[in-house]
Design a protein around this motif. Structure first.
Motif, PDB file in Angstrom:
ATOM      1  N   UNK A 324      34.483  -5.591  -7.210  1.00 40.26           N
ATOM      2  CA  UNK A 324      34.822  -5.897  -5.816  1.00 40.26           C
ATOM      3  C   UNK A 324      33.906  -6.968  -5.219  1.00 40.26           C
ATOM      4  N   UNK A 325      32.990  -7.450  -6.025  1.00 44.20           N
ATOM      5  CA  UNK A 325      32.048  -8.480  -5.558  1.00 44.20           C
ATOM      6  C   UNK A 325      32.812  -9.767  -5.244  1.00 44.20           C
ATOM      7  N   UNK A 326      32.568 -10.330  -4.059  1.00 42.72           N
ATOM      8  CA  UNK A 326      33.312 -11.513  -3.606  1.00 42.72           C
ATOM      9  C   UNK A 326      32.873 -12.761  -4.361  1.00 42.72           C
ATOM     10  N   UNK A 327      33.676 -13.815  -4.234  1.00 47.01           N
ATOM     11  CA  UNK A 327      33.354 -15.083  -4.898  1.00 47.01           C
ATOM     12  C   UNK A 327      32.007 -15.613  -4.421  1.00 47.01           C
ATOM     13  N   UNK A 328      31.758 -15.555  -3.119  1.00 50.79           N
ATOM     14  CA  UNK A 328      30.475 -16.034  -2.585  1.00 50.79           C
ATOM     15  C   UNK A 328      29.311 -15.251  -3.172  1.00 50.79           C
ATOM     16  N   UNK A 329      29.473 -13.940  -3.267  1.00 47.35           N
ATOM     17  CA  UNK A 329      28.411 -13.100  -3.830  1.00 47.35           C
ATOM     18  C   UNK A 329      28.206 -13.400  -5.312  1.00 47.35           C
ATOM     19  N   UNK A 330      29.284 -13.697  -6.023  1.00 47.84           N
ATOM     20  CA  UNK A 330      29.164 -14.053  -7.442  1.00 47.84           C
ATOM     21  C   UNK A 330      28.394 -15.362  -7.605  1.00 47.84           C
ATOM     22  N   UNK A 331      28.680 -16.316  -6.740  1.00 48.68           N
ATOM     23  CA  UNK A 331      27.951 -17.599  -6.784  1.00 48.68           C
ATOM     24  C   UNK A 331      26.469 -17.358  -6.533  1.00 48.68           C
ATOM     25  N   UNK A 332      26.170 -16.484  -5.565  1.00 52.12           N
ATOM     26  CA  UNK A 332      24.767 -16.166  -5.266  1.00 52.12           C
ATOM     27  C   UNK A 332      24.082 -15.552  -6.492  1.00 52.12           C
TER      28      UNK A 332
END
Length: 392
Positions: A324-332
């Motif tokens: 459920x981790x968002x794209x922004x969180x994955x980039x981080x």
């Protein structure tokens, strides 16, 4: 030695402050301080201090990993689940494979030599990552999907996995044999480290509840036991695989879970200790850097470091698929999992001291990986977390 320590702290703090004013991580100023004071530049550090440099760097790691344990909530880790386990080894495997693909074409190394280089590069730096993740936990960023906890847990185990791989590859290069047991030792050392840490933490909590003493005394007791856990790992090496550093972090988690009020107070004490330990750690890391190595094969080594880093980031992305981790969180997460420093400083010169033909190239790449990725990762975290993570 006292003069050397004075120079380390005064110049390290000064350059750290200067870099902070320039909106850059203070650790970059501290690493540069070490480079300036090192035997390869002004040669202002006492040889007796350099002889115990590895022990002092390990002391700093003990402080930061205990601090991490006292900040981690086990319920957050349970919520993260599968990605936390994958982050312990998948990005490192991707990076090692990346170096195996790139280094033979750039340096003309054999596959085994490239694997040795990859295992030196693949370890992420808890010393860079942990303080930043603790700050994010305290400030409430990434709380919904426990992003800081995910990165903290992975970074702490990642080093154990990489060092075992490095030992296996160098053993092969020296004509030794590597059996399946070498790789079975990885989960065994992690499990035993966790079990020992939990047991030690529970005993300490009972002891502290029974006997009244100041928090400063409790801190000294915990520090002393942490040193003994590392010594136990060294004494059992070759007989029973055990990760002392994971045991230390787990001990901190156990103390927080069993005695939360004390955990918070001790965390504050460790925060104060880290002010000095951080300077010592990064200045001494900088003191291991010989820029002449980097200048000899600079561009080729940069290609290897950056290429492997990109492949590592792909590995992080793979770990987070179907979550459920968002794209922004994955980039981080991909950016936060890039810094190298302590492990590269510790093992980068070993292949050269072993007389391996790839030793010079491995050391050069290790040096450049510190200079490129430590500031890059720190800057990425510091500048991006407010945009990429959701705060309270």
């Amino acid at each position: 030695m006292l003069t050397s320590l004075a120079l380390i702290f005064l110049l390290g703090l000064l350059l750290g402050k200067v870099f902070n004013k320039l909106k850059l991580p203070s650790l970059l100023g501290m690493i540069i301080t070490g480079i300036i004071l090192s035997p390869y530049a002004l040669n202002l550090l006492d040889s007796s201090l350099l002889n115990i440099s590895a022990d002092l760097r390990q002391l700093a790691l003990v402080i930061i990993l205990t601090r991490a344990g006292l900040s981690l909530d086990i319920s957050d880790l349970k919520r993260v689940g599968r990605p936390a386990i994958l982050m312990c080894f998948v990005p490192a495997c991707f990076e090692i494979l990346g170096v195996i693909l790139i280094a033979p074409r750039v340096f003309g190394l054999s596959t085994l030599e490239a694997a040795i280089m990859g295992s030196v590069l693949a370890a992420v730096s808890p010393a860079v990552i942990v303080p930043r993740m603790i700050k994010l936990i305290d400030d409430g960023y990434g709380k919904d999907h426990s992003i800081p906890q995910l990165i903290l847990a992975g970074a702490s185990v990642d080093d154990v996995f990489v060092i075992v791989m490095f030992t296996a590859f160098t053993s092969l290069a020296l004509g030794g044999k590597v059996s399946a047991m070498n790789f079975i030792e990885i989960p065994i050392s992690i499990i035993l480290g966790i079990a020992l840490g939990i047991g030690t933490g529970i005993i300490l909590v009972k002891f502290f509840k029974t006997f009244h003493m100041r928090d400063s005394v409790k801190l000294l007791i915990i520090l002393s036991i942490s040193f003994l856990l590392i010594e136990l790992e060294n004494q059992l090496k070759g007989f029973i695989p055990l990760s002392g550093l994971i045991g230390i972090m787990t001990m901190g988690i156990a103390i927080k879970q069993r005695y939360e009020i004390l955990g918070k107070r001790l965390s504050g004490k460790y925060n104060k200790l880290w002010v000095g330990a951080e300077v010592l750690l990064f200045v001494l890391v900088g003191a291991t850097v010989d820029l002449s190595y980097a200048l000899k094969t600079g561009f080729s080594a940069i290609i290897v470091v950056i290429g492997a880093l990109i492949i590592r980031m792909i590995g992080v992305f793979v770990c987070l698929l179907k979550t459920k981790i968002t794209i922004k969180e994955r980039i981080f997460c991909m950016l936060a999992y890039t810094p190298k420093a302590t492990v590269q400083a510790a093992i980068g010169s070993i292949p050269l001291s072993m007389g391996l033909a790839c030793g010079q190239q491995v050391l050069t790449v290790a040096v450049l990986s510190i200079l490129i990725t430590a500031p890059f990762g720190a800057i990425c975290v510091d500048k991006s977390y407010k945009r990429l993570l959701v705060g309270d």
